[in-house]
Write a protein that holds these residues in place. Structure first.
Motif, PDB file in Angstrom:
ATOM      1  N   LEU A 107      73.351  37.787  68.531  1.00  0.00           N
ATOM      2  CA  LEU A 107      72.931  36.419  68.856  1.00  0.00           C
ATOM      3  C   LEU A 107      71.414  36.286  68.888  1.00  0.00           C
ATOM      4  O   LEU A 107      70.866  35.273  68.447  1.00  0.00           O
ATOM      5  N   LEU A 108      70.710  37.294  69.386  1.00  0.00           N
ATOM      6  CA  LEU A 108      69.239  37.221  69.398  1.00  0.00           C
ATOM      7  C   LEU A 108      68.688  37.242  67.979  1.00  0.00           C
ATOM      8  O   LEU A 108      67.749  36.503  67.664  1.00  0.00           O
ATOM      9  N   LEU A 109      69.260  38.094  67.127  1.00  0.00           N
ATOM     10  CA  LEU A 109      68.793  38.120  65.733  1.00  0.00           C
ATOM     11  C   LEU A 109      69.117  36.805  65.022  1.00  0.00           C
ATOM     12  O   LEU A 109      68.325  36.326  64.209  1.00  0.00           O
ATOM     13  N   TYR A 110      70.252  36.215  65.337  1.00  0.00           N
ATOM     14  CA  TYR A 110      70.598  34.923  64.740  1.00  0.00           C
ATOM     15  C   TYR A 110      69.619  33.840  65.203  1.00  0.00           C
ATOM     16  O   TYR A 110      69.156  33.032  64.398  1.00  0.00           O
ATOM     17  N   PHE A 111      69.281  33.861  66.496  1.00  0.00           N
ATOM     18  CA  PHE A 111      68.297  32.912  67.018  1.00  0.00           C
ATOM     19  C   PHE A 111      66.954  33.110  66.322  1.00  0.00           C
ATOM     20  O   PHE A 111      66.305  32.134  65.927  1.00  0.00           O
ATOM     21  N   CYS A 112      66.535  34.363  66.159  1.00  0.00           N
ATOM     22  CA  CYS A 112      65.259  34.650  65.482  1.00  0.00           C
ATOM     23  C   CYS A 112      65.277  34.161  64.040  1.00  0.00           C
ATOM     24  O   CYS A 112      64.290  33.608  63.551  1.00  0.00           O
ATOM     25  N   LYS A 113      66.399  34.363  63.355  1.00  0.00           N
ATOM     26  CA  LYS A 113      66.516  33.902  61.969  1.00  0.00           C
ATOM     27  C   LYS A 113      66.383  32.382  61.893  1.00  0.00           C
ATOM     28  O   LYS A 113      65.652  31.847  61.059  1.00  0.00           O
ATOM     29  N   THR A 132      51.432  28.950  68.652  1.00  0.00           N
ATOM     30  CA  THR A 132      51.340  30.288  69.240  1.00  0.00           C
ATOM     31  C   THR A 132      52.510  30.559  70.173  1.00  0.00           C
ATOM     32  O   THR A 132      53.073  31.657  70.183  1.00  0.00           O
ATOM     33  N   GLN A 133      52.912  29.557  70.955  1.00  0.00           N
ATOM     34  CA  GLN A 133      54.013  29.749  71.893  1.00  0.00           C
ATOM     35  C   GLN A 133      55.324  30.059  71.158  1.00  0.00           C
ATOM     36  O   GLN A 133      56.085  30.922  71.598  1.00  0.00           O
ATOM     37  N   LEU A 134      55.572  29.357  70.060  1.00  0.00           N
ATOM     38  CA  LEU A 134      56.795  29.607  69.299  1.00  0.00           C
ATOM     39  C   LEU A 134      56.750  30.974  68.621  1.00  0.00           C
ATOM     40  O   LEU A 134      57.768  31.676  68.568  1.00  0.00           O
ATOM     41  N   GLN A 135      55.586  31.370  68.131  1.00  0.00           N
ATOM     42  CA  GLN A 135      55.451  32.704  67.556  1.00  0.00           C
ATOM     43  C   GLN A 135      55.707  33.768  68.621  1.00  0.00           C
ATOM     44  O   GLN A 135      56.395  34.761  68.360  1.00  0.00           O
ATOM     45  N   ASN A 136      55.162  33.561  69.815  1.00  0.00           N
ATOM     46  CA  ASN A 136      55.379  34.513  70.905  1.00  0.00           C
ATOM     47  C   ASN A 136      56.850  34.580  71.296  1.00  0.00           C
ATOM     48  O   ASN A 136      57.381  35.656  71.579  1.00  0.00           O
ATOM     49  N   MET A 137      57.506  33.428  71.329  1.00  0.00           N
ATOM     50  CA  MET A 137      58.935  33.389  71.644  1.00  0.00           C
ATOM     51  C   MET A 137      59.715  34.207  70.613  1.00  0.00           C
ATOM     52  O   MET A 137      60.572  35.024  70.965  1.00  0.00           O
ATOM     53  N   TYR A 138      59.392  33.983  69.342  1.00  0.00           N
ATOM     54  CA  TYR A 138      60.045  34.725  68.272  1.00  0.00           C
ATOM     55  C   TYR A 138      59.810  36.222  68.432  1.00  0.00           C
ATOM     56  O   TYR A 138      60.754  37.021  68.378  1.00  0.00           O
ATOM     57  N   ASN A 139      58.555  36.609  68.652  1.00  0.00           N
ATOM     58  CA  ASN A 139      58.216  38.031  68.775  1.00  0.00           C
ATOM     59  C   ASN A 139      58.916  38.696  69.959  1.00  0.00           C
ATOM     60  O   ASN A 139      59.410  39.817  69.844  1.00  0.00           O
ATOM     61  N   ARG A 140      58.956  38.010  71.102  1.00  0.00           N
ATOM     62  CA  ARG A 140      59.617  38.583  72.283  1.00  0.00           C
ATOM     63  C   ARG A 140      61.103  38.806  72.038  1.00  0.00           C
ATOM     64  O   ARG A 140      61.644  39.867  72.368  1.00  0.00           O
ATOM     65  N   PHE A 177      62.633  39.058  69.141  1.00  0.00           N
ATOM     66  CA  PHE A 177      62.787  40.045  68.079  1.00  0.00           C
ATOM     67  C   PHE A 177      62.647  41.459  68.645  1.00  0.00           C
ATOM     68  O   PHE A 177      63.453  42.347  68.347  1.00  0.00           O
ATOM     69  N   GLN A 178      61.628  41.657  69.491  1.00  0.00           N
ATOM     70  CA  GLN A 178      61.427  42.975  70.112  1.00  0.00           C
ATOM     71  C   GLN A 178      62.584  43.324  71.048  1.00  0.00           C
ATOM     72  O   GLN A 178      63.022  44.472  71.097  1.00  0.00           O
ATOM     73  N   LEU A 179      63.075  42.352  71.785  1.00  0.00           N
ATOM     74  CA  LEU A 179      64.209  42.587  72.676  1.00  0.00           C
ATOM     75  C   LEU A 179      65.453  42.988  71.884  1.00  0.00           C
ATOM     76  O   LEU A 179      66.180  43.913  72.274  1.00  0.00           O
ATOM     77  N   ALA A 180      65.692  42.317  70.772  1.00  0.00           N
ATOM     78  CA  ALA A 180      66.845  42.663  69.922  1.00  0.00           C
ATOM     79  C   ALA A 180      66.694  44.076  69.366  1.00  0.00           C
ATOM     80  O   ALA A 180      67.668  44.851  69.349  1.00  0.00           O
ATOM     81  N   LYS A 181      65.487  44.435  68.937  1.00  0.00           N
ATOM     82  CA  LYS A 181      65.259  45.787  68.417  1.00  0.00           C
ATOM     83  C   LYS A 181      65.456  46.830  69.505  1.00  0.00           C
ATOM     84  O   LYS A 181      66.011  47.906  69.264  1.00  0.00           O
ATOM     85  N   LYS A 182      65.034  46.514  70.728  1.00  0.00           N
ATOM     86  CA  LYS A 182      65.186  47.448  71.849  1.00  0.00           C
ATOM     87  C   LYS A 182      66.669  47.655  72.159  1.00  0.00           C
ATOM     88  O   LYS A 182      67.113  48.792  72.368  1.00  0.00           O
ATOM     89  N   ILE A 195      67.179  42.970  60.309  1.00  0.00           N
ATOM     90  CA  ILE A 195      65.808  43.078  60.803  1.00  0.00           C
ATOM     91  C   ILE A 195      64.827  43.166  59.649  1.00  0.00           C
ATOM     92  O   ILE A 195      63.760  42.546  59.669  1.00  0.00           O
ATOM     93  N   GLU A 196      65.182  43.921  58.610  1.00  0.00           N
ATOM     94  CA  GLU A 196      64.323  44.021  57.429  1.00  0.00           C
ATOM     95  C   GLU A 196      64.154  42.645  56.767  1.00  0.00           C
ATOM     96  O   GLU A 196      63.063  42.300  56.327  1.00  0.00           O
ATOM     97  N   ASP A 197      65.233  41.881  56.698  1.00  0.00           N
ATOM     98  CA  ASP A 197      65.152  40.541  56.126  1.00  0.00           C
ATOM     99  C   ASP A 197      64.238  39.647  56.950  1.00  0.00           C
ATOM    100  O   ASP A 197      63.484  38.842  56.391  1.00  0.00           O
ATOM    101  N   LEU A 198      64.279  39.792  58.262  1.00  0.00           N
ATOM    102  CA  LEU A 198      63.414  38.978  59.122  1.00  0.00           C
ATOM    103  C   LEU A 198      61.961  39.401  59.024  1.00  0.00           C
ATOM    104  O   LEU A 198      61.058  38.570  59.205  1.00  0.00           O
TER     105      LEU A 198
END
Length: 158
Positions: free
Chosen positions: A102-108, A121-129, A131-136, A153-156
């Motif tokens: 679900l997190l990767l789908y939200f990021c996509k 910047t806020q939306l980029q930060n939201m995306y990055n957080r 994305f990092q949480l999903a990877k973790k 993840i590679e596609d993103l």
């Protein structure tokens, strides 16, 4: 009134009959919408995790479609709402695979969103957080699942 510990609640629940437990669950469902949603998940959707994931994805799609795109303020506000609800649905499941998917789908959806999130910047930060949480969380999954999600993840990243 001070709440008691989970251990004490568990002991007390063990002493109750089925009818008393049913009454308590029904009474709990009347107080908060989240209690009713959790009971709905546990009773009707927990046995079909794939269907649950699809229903949450459908919710995300619908919410992305109705976002007010007039200004980045409204976009951020809507994105926070979607993310807050998505995380709530993930908490109901408590399944790491569901969380990652679900997190990767939200990021996509966030990355493909128009107007681009690169201007905020806020939306980029939201995306990055997220994305990092999903990877973790991905690192805690089985290797076969990691391989499948790493393709996403590679596609993103591209």
């Amino acid at each position: 009134m001070k709440a008691v510990s989970v251990k004490e609640i568990r002991q007390e629940l063990n002493e109750l009959s089925n009818k008393e437990l049913q009454d308590i669950c029904l009474r709990l469902s009347r107080f908060k919408k989240e209690n009713k949603e959790l009971l709905t998940y546990l009773l009707f959707e927990s046995h079909n995790e794939a269907g649950y994931i699809e229903s949450v994805k459908k919710y995300i799609d619908e919410e992305f479609d109705i976002i007010n795109r007039d200004s980045y303020y409204y976009i951020r506000k809507s994105m926070r709402k979607i993310l807050r609800n998505t995380k709530k649905y993930v908490r109901y499941s408590q399944n790491k695979e569901t969380e990652v998917e679900l997190l990767l789908y939200f990021c996509k959806k966030l990355k493909d969103f128009k107007p681009s999130i690169n201007r905020s910047t806020q939306l980029q930060n939201m995306y990055n957080r997220q994305f990092q949480l999903a990877k973790k969380q991905l690192s805690t999954l089985h290797n076969d699942l990691q391989y499948d999600f790493n393709k996403i993840i590679e596609d993103l990243n591209n």
